[in-house]
Enzyme design. Sequence first.
Site, PDB file in Angstrom:
ATOM      1  N   ASP A 168     -52.615  -2.537   6.875  1.00  0.00           N
ATOM      2  CA  ASP A 168     -53.787  -3.351   7.229  1.00  0.00           C
ATOM      3  C   ASP A 168     -54.192  -4.208   6.049  1.00  0.00           C
ATOM      4  O   ASP A 168     -54.146  -3.771   4.902  1.00  0.00           O
ATOM      5  CB  ASP A 168     -54.972  -2.470   7.654  1.00  0.00           C
ATOM      6  CG  ASP A 168     -56.078  -3.301   8.294  1.00  0.00           C
ATOM      7  OD1 ASP A 168     -56.157  -3.332   9.538  1.00  0.00           O
ATOM      8  OD2 ASP A 168     -56.846  -3.968   7.550  1.00  0.00           O
ATOM      9  N   ASP A 190     -54.755  -7.832  15.757  1.00  0.00           N
ATOM     10  CA  ASP A 190     -55.691  -8.642  16.523  1.00  0.00           C
ATOM     11  C   ASP A 190     -55.182 -10.081  16.637  1.00  0.00           C
ATOM     12  O   ASP A 190     -55.948 -10.983  16.875  1.00  0.00           O
ATOM     13  CB  ASP A 190     -57.072  -8.625  15.850  1.00  0.00           C
ATOM     14  CG  ASP A 190     -57.007  -9.175  14.433  1.00  0.00           C
ATOM     15  OD1 ASP A 190     -55.904  -9.517  13.975  1.00  0.00           O
ATOM     16  OD2 ASP A 190     -58.073  -9.277  13.797  1.00  0.00           O
ATOM     17  N   CYS A 233     -62.905 -10.508  19.019  1.00  0.00           N
ATOM     18  CA  CYS A 233     -64.020  -9.563  18.926  1.00  0.00           C
ATOM     19  C   CYS A 233     -65.207 -10.223  18.228  1.00  0.00           C
ATOM     20  O   CYS A 233     -66.357  -9.858  18.474  1.00  0.00           O
ATOM     21  CB  CYS A 233     -63.593  -8.313  18.183  1.00  0.00           C
ATOM     22  SG  CYS A 233     -62.288  -7.425  19.043  1.00  0.00           S
ATOM     23  N   ALA A 271     -59.954  -1.514  15.326  1.00  0.00           N
ATOM     24  CA  ALA A 271     -60.461  -0.694  16.415  1.00  0.00           C
ATOM     25  C   ALA A 271     -59.345   0.132  17.054  1.00  0.00           C
ATOM     26  O   ALA A 271     -59.452   1.353  17.178  1.00  0.00           O
ATOM     27  CB  ALA A 271     -61.135  -1.588  17.441  1.00  0.00           C
ATOM     28  N   CYS A 290     -40.062 -11.752  26.630  1.00  0.00           N
ATOM     29  CA  CYS A 290     -39.648 -11.850  28.037  1.00  0.00           C
ATOM     30  C   CYS A 290     -40.881 -12.136  28.899  1.00  0.00           C
ATOM     31  O   CYS A 290     -40.813 -12.854  29.896  1.00  0.00           O
ATOM     32  CB  CYS A 290     -39.055 -10.533  28.526  1.00  0.00           C
ATOM     33  SG  CYS A 290     -37.495 -10.051  27.804  1.00  0.00           S
ATOM     34  N   PHE A 335     -51.624 -12.859  17.559  1.00  0.00           N
ATOM     35  CA  PHE A 335     -50.297 -13.009  18.149  1.00  0.00           C
ATOM     36  C   PHE A 335     -49.174 -13.192  17.133  1.00  0.00           C
ATOM     37  O   PHE A 335     -48.089 -12.644  17.337  1.00  0.00           O
ATOM     38  CB  PHE A 335     -50.305 -14.125  19.197  1.00  0.00           C
ATOM     39  CG  PHE A 335     -50.843 -13.649  20.510  1.00  0.00           C
ATOM     40  CD1 PHE A 335     -50.038 -12.906  21.365  1.00  0.00           C
ATOM     41  CD2 PHE A 335     -52.152 -13.895  20.878  1.00  0.00           C
ATOM     42  CE1 PHE A 335     -50.534 -12.431  22.571  1.00  0.00           C
ATOM     43  CE2 PHE A 335     -52.661 -13.422  22.081  1.00  0.00           C
ATOM     44  CZ  PHE A 335     -51.841 -12.685  22.933  1.00  0.00           C
TER      45      PHE A 335
HETATM   46 ZN   LIG Z   1     -37.102 -10.250  25.578  1.00  0.00          ZN
END
Ligand SMILES: [Zn+2]
Length: 338
Positions: free
Chosen positions: A59, A129, A186, A38, A173, A131
């Site tokens: 992708d 999508d 989603c 998306a 950070c 982490f």
């Molecule tokens: Zn950092």
Amino acid sequence: MDAAERQRYSRQILFPPIGEAGQEALLAAHVAVVGCGALGSFHVAALARAGVGRITVVDRDYVEPSNLHRQWLFEESDANEGLPKAAAAARRVEAINSSVEVRPIVADLTASNASELLANAHLILDGTDNFPTRYLINDFAIARGVPWIYGAAVASYGLTMPVIPGRTACLRCVYPNPPESPQPTCETAGVLNAIVSAIASLQVAAALKILTGHAGELTARITTMDVWEGTIRQIAAPAPDPDCPTCARREFHYLEESHHEAVSLCGRNAVQVHERGAIDLEDLSARLASLGEVRANPFALRFIAAPYELTIFPDGRAIVKGTSDPGVARSLYARYVG
Ligand SMILES: [Zn+2]
């Protein structure tokens, strides 16, 4: 810039902070878009229209009918053909702006291929999508000094934050570690196309600002937005953490880790398996033909082994639908791909 280009981009050149010099910079720029769903498909179209000279699109997935309500670049024909998103994006960009050089990469971004796939990019846009890939991008970007724009959207809300190495806080950070609990996706929480385009637009604007030489004027902010509530909130990003493992101690944990393993694709009842190298799809297609339904194109092979469905890519990766158990997926992969 020739006369045709000057005409084509005239309304962008008229915007004083861009001008002719900024347009020249865009024409010479190379942006990597990681994840062409998306957010990413919006990035790719917007960058191509703005005249960014080179776009690398990474992708791992293919176009499905359930993508079409929010993935701006794709059409029904892409889903019907089961085209990989990177390949479909390249085809569409050719129609939007044929002078743009697109490099479609049908692959999962991993620690082992990041240097090759993201090489020479002046900027990275986050269209992912998940982490793990964002932390990998963050490690790569900080290690190489490449700016990147974090973005995420689900349901009616989303957020974005620019990361400029040496100047702003990096992802670690702000969030030292990926969330441990499952996050809404989603697939589980749904998503509105309006939040996707809103977040992706802010990412593209930040990218244009950086690419045209205005990175120093970019305010380090985290912007969150909910298009259903109609709310926008901005907070100053924290200062870079003097103890951040990535940007302060320069320990690039995610660049060192191997990501070649079976990964359950959250909320999709599917597992990605990547246990071997390149595969000859024509040869595999012939081998599987007597075992079940096979549909193949140069980019992917789809094999139905009810109740499962395997989509196998030339780089040896497969997406096994019908299970969320990596063990089952690996076993099916071993059984049908070898
Ligand atoms: Zn950092």
